[in-house]
Design an enzyme around this catalytic site. Structure first.
Site, PDB file in Angstrom:
ATOM      1  N   GLU A  45      26.310  11.945  67.197  1.00 42.11           N
ATOM      2  CA  GLU A  45      25.002  11.368  66.871  1.00 42.11           C
ATOM      3  C   GLU A  45      25.192  10.157  65.962  1.00 42.11           C
ATOM      4  O   GLU A  45      25.658  10.294  64.831  1.00 42.11           O
ATOM      5  CB  GLU A  45      24.109  12.398  66.186  1.00 42.11           C
ATOM      6  CG  GLU A  45      22.748  11.835  65.786  1.00 42.11           C
ATOM      7  CD  GLU A  45      21.940  12.786  64.921  1.00 42.11           C
ATOM      8  OE1 GLU A  45      21.087  12.301  64.151  1.00 42.11           O
ATOM      9  OE2 GLU A  45      22.166  14.018  65.002  1.00 42.11           O
TER      10      GLU A  45
ATOM     11  N   LYS B 194      15.347  20.053  65.917  1.00 36.37           N
ATOM     12  CA  LYS B 194      16.175  19.894  64.726  1.00 36.37           C
ATOM     13  C   LYS B 194      15.339  20.352  63.530  1.00 36.37           C
ATOM     14  O   LYS B 194      14.228  19.838  63.331  1.00 36.37           O
ATOM     15  CB  LYS B 194      16.583  18.426  64.548  1.00 36.37           C
ATOM     16  CG  LYS B 194      17.362  18.182  63.263  1.00 36.37           C
ATOM     17  CD  LYS B 194      17.888  16.759  63.175  1.00 36.37           C
ATOM     18  CE  LYS B 194      16.867  15.785  62.660  1.00 36.37           C
ATOM     19  NZ  LYS B 194      17.481  14.488  62.284  1.00 36.37           N
TER      20      LYS B 194
ATOM     21  N   ARG C  88      20.481   3.762  61.318  1.00 32.84           N
ATOM     22  CA  ARG C  88      20.265   3.425  59.907  1.00 32.84           C
ATOM     23  C   ARG C  88      20.979   2.141  59.505  1.00 32.84           C
ATOM     24  O   ARG C  88      20.909   1.739  58.345  1.00 32.84           O
ATOM     25  CB  ARG C  88      20.736   4.575  59.002  1.00 32.84           C
ATOM     26  CG  ARG C  88      20.027   5.889  59.258  1.00 32.84           C
ATOM     27  CD  ARG C  88      20.529   6.963  58.306  1.00 32.84           C
ATOM     28  NE  ARG C  88      20.105   8.287  58.723  1.00 32.84           N
ATOM     29  CZ  ARG C  88      20.471   9.424  58.127  1.00 32.84           C
ATOM     30  NH1 ARG C  88      21.286   9.373  57.075  1.00 32.84           N
ATOM     31  NH2 ARG C  88      20.058  10.580  58.577  1.00 32.84           N
TER      32      ARG C  88
END
Length: 215
Positions: free
Chosen positions: A46, A135, A50
């Protein structure tokens, strides 16, 4: 979300006990990082959106290790969902679930989404949107293992990848829960280790993570 896309998410969650949550500042690190993690037994990577380089990192990792399942993390809106798909991500991970994201993933051909939830109400909204894989985020901050145990009774169909504050030491306790398929962890690729190009160390961290037991 169609059955095919839901199946892809479910299969990805069961490939490795840990999905590394990766913040990569340098595109040059993408290929050796992906190779080290994959060689260590971690099959799903993943890459969080960011950093300005995140989409380029996704592209580079997909080219370097085509056998790996590449996910785009920290997806917060439909535009990012589409951009991640164009970059080569196979599914997206979000910190939460908005009506706009829920609508976007229902569109034909849209990228599969593993949405973040933190409460029973958010979980119910996700289930209403046809989602069953989630999640839990931020896991430790919102109740962690106790919350997951409490959610299992009323929502037995929901399966989780708890993420946020989980460590190598605490991961086995999460993985022992019946409604947890894997955990998300940021400890597999420390920034200082990446900056130093110590890929053998990351490979060793991946091997530790890949060896964690699951029920």
């Amino acid at each position: 979300m169609t059955d095919t896309r839901a199946t892809l998410i479910d299969q990805a969650m069961r490939l490795s006990p840990v999905i590394p949550v990766l913040v990569v500042d340098d595109v040059a690190h993408a290929a050796p990082l992906a190779q080290a993690l994959f060689e260590g037994g971690i099959k799903v990577l993943e890459i969080t959106l960011r950093t300005p380089q995140a989409l380029a990192v996704i592209e580079a990792m997909a080219r370097a290790v085509p056998q790996a399942v590449i996910a785009a993390g920290t997806v917060t809106n439909p535009a990012q969902l589409a951009a991640a798909q164009r970059a080569g991500a196979q599914f997206a991970v979000s910190p939460g679930l908005t009506p706009a994201l829920a609508e976007a993933v229902q569109q034909p051909g849209a990228l599969p989404l593993l949405p973040g939830v933190a409460t029973a109400s958010e979980l119910m909204l996700g289930l209403d949107a046809g989602l069953e894989r989630f999640k839990l985020f931020p896991a430790e901050a919102v109740g962690g293992i106790k919350l997951l145990q409490s959610l299992h009774g009323p929502f037995p169909q929901a399966v989780f990848c708890p993420t946020g504050g989980i460590t190598l030491d605490s991961a086995p306790k999460y993985l022992a829960l019946p409604n947890v398929a894997c955990v998300g962890g940021s400890w597999l690729a420390p920034k200082a280790v990446m900056a130093a190009g110590q890929w053998d160390q990351i490979r060793a961290l991946a091997q530790q993570a890949a060896a964690l037991p699951r029920d």
